[in-house]
Design an enzyme around this catalytic site. Structure first.
Site, short mmCIF file in Angstrom:
data_model
loop_
_atom_site.label_atom_id
_atom_site.label_comp_id
_atom_site.label_asym_id
_atom_site.label_seq_id
_atom_site.Cartn_x
_atom_site.Cartn_y
_atom_site.Cartn_z
N HIS A 145 -10.12 0.60 2.42
CA HIS A 145 -9.65 1.92 2.91
C HIS A 145 -10.83 2.79 3.34
CE1 HIS A 145 -5.33 2.36 2.45
NE2 HIS A 145 -5.34 1.81 1.25
N HIS A 195 -9.17 -3.79 -2.04
CA HIS A 195 -8.19 -3.07 -1.21
C HIS A 195 -8.64 -1.63 -0.98
CE1 HIS A 195 -3.86 -2.09 -0.07
NE2 HIS A 195 -4.36 -0.89 -0.29
N GLU A 196 -9.09 -0.96 -2.05
CA GLU A 196 -9.47 0.45 -1.92
C GLU A 196 -10.79 0.61 -1.14
OE1 GLU A 196 -7.04 2.14 -2.50
OE2 GLU A 196 -5.97 0.85 -3.90
N CYS A 217 0.86 -1.18 0.00
CA CYS A 217 0.00 0.00 0.00
C CYS A 217 0.89 1.23 0.00
CB CYS A 217 -0.89 -0.02 1.25
SG CYS A 217 -1.94 1.43 1.40
ZN LIG Z 1 -3.76 0.96 0.25
#
Ligand SMILES: [Zn+2]
Length: 138
Positions: free
Chosen positions: A132, A128-129, A87
């Site tokens: 977040h 993954h995003e 990341c």
């Molecule tokens: Zn990330």
């Protein structure tokens, strides 16, 4: 406008608020910042540039076109597997659980509702995003 990348884990751990139609400039800044980091990054969430709104951008192919998603939500996921990710906001590589196929609803840059399925690398980046946006770091 290219923005500074946030690496403060306490900030990044706070869940983001829903995006509004007027958040187009944040989306543009996110695309610009991803483009500026294209050599080492294939996706970003808005909190990584300091804006806690549910906006992500992904560019699995690394080409000139990135996909902006406002208020993305995973409706369905299939095929769990373990993988390793890095990341831009963190050091090193970490193990994480992902799904091979996901179906996602979101508003596009023209604020039109979309519903799309993604597989493989694109699906992985989107997961993954979206993590977040919930304040989840790998
Ligand atoms: Zn990330």
């Amino acid at each position: 406008m290219v923005r500074r990348i946030i690496r403060d884990e306490a900030f990044l751990s706070i869940p983001s608020e829903p995006a509004q139609q007027g958040d187009g400039q944040v989306g543009q800044d996110l695309q610009d910042t991803l483009c500026a980091n294209a050599d080492r990054c294939v996706g970003m969430a808005a909190n990584m540039i300091g804006v806690r709104k549910k906006i992500i951008v992904v560019n699995p192919a690394g080409g000139p076109f990135s996909l902006l998603m406002f208020n993305p939500e995973i409706l369905r996921k299939e095929g769990p597997y373990m993988t390793e990710e890095s990341c831009l906001s963190l050091d090193g590589v970490r193990q994480t659980l992902r799904y091979e196929m996901i179906e996602v609803s979101f508003m596009n840059a023209s604020w039109k509702p979309q519903r799309m399925a993604f597989t493989g690398f694109a699906a992985q980046i989107i997961q993954h995003e979206i993590d977040h946006l919930s304040g989840i770091l790998i």
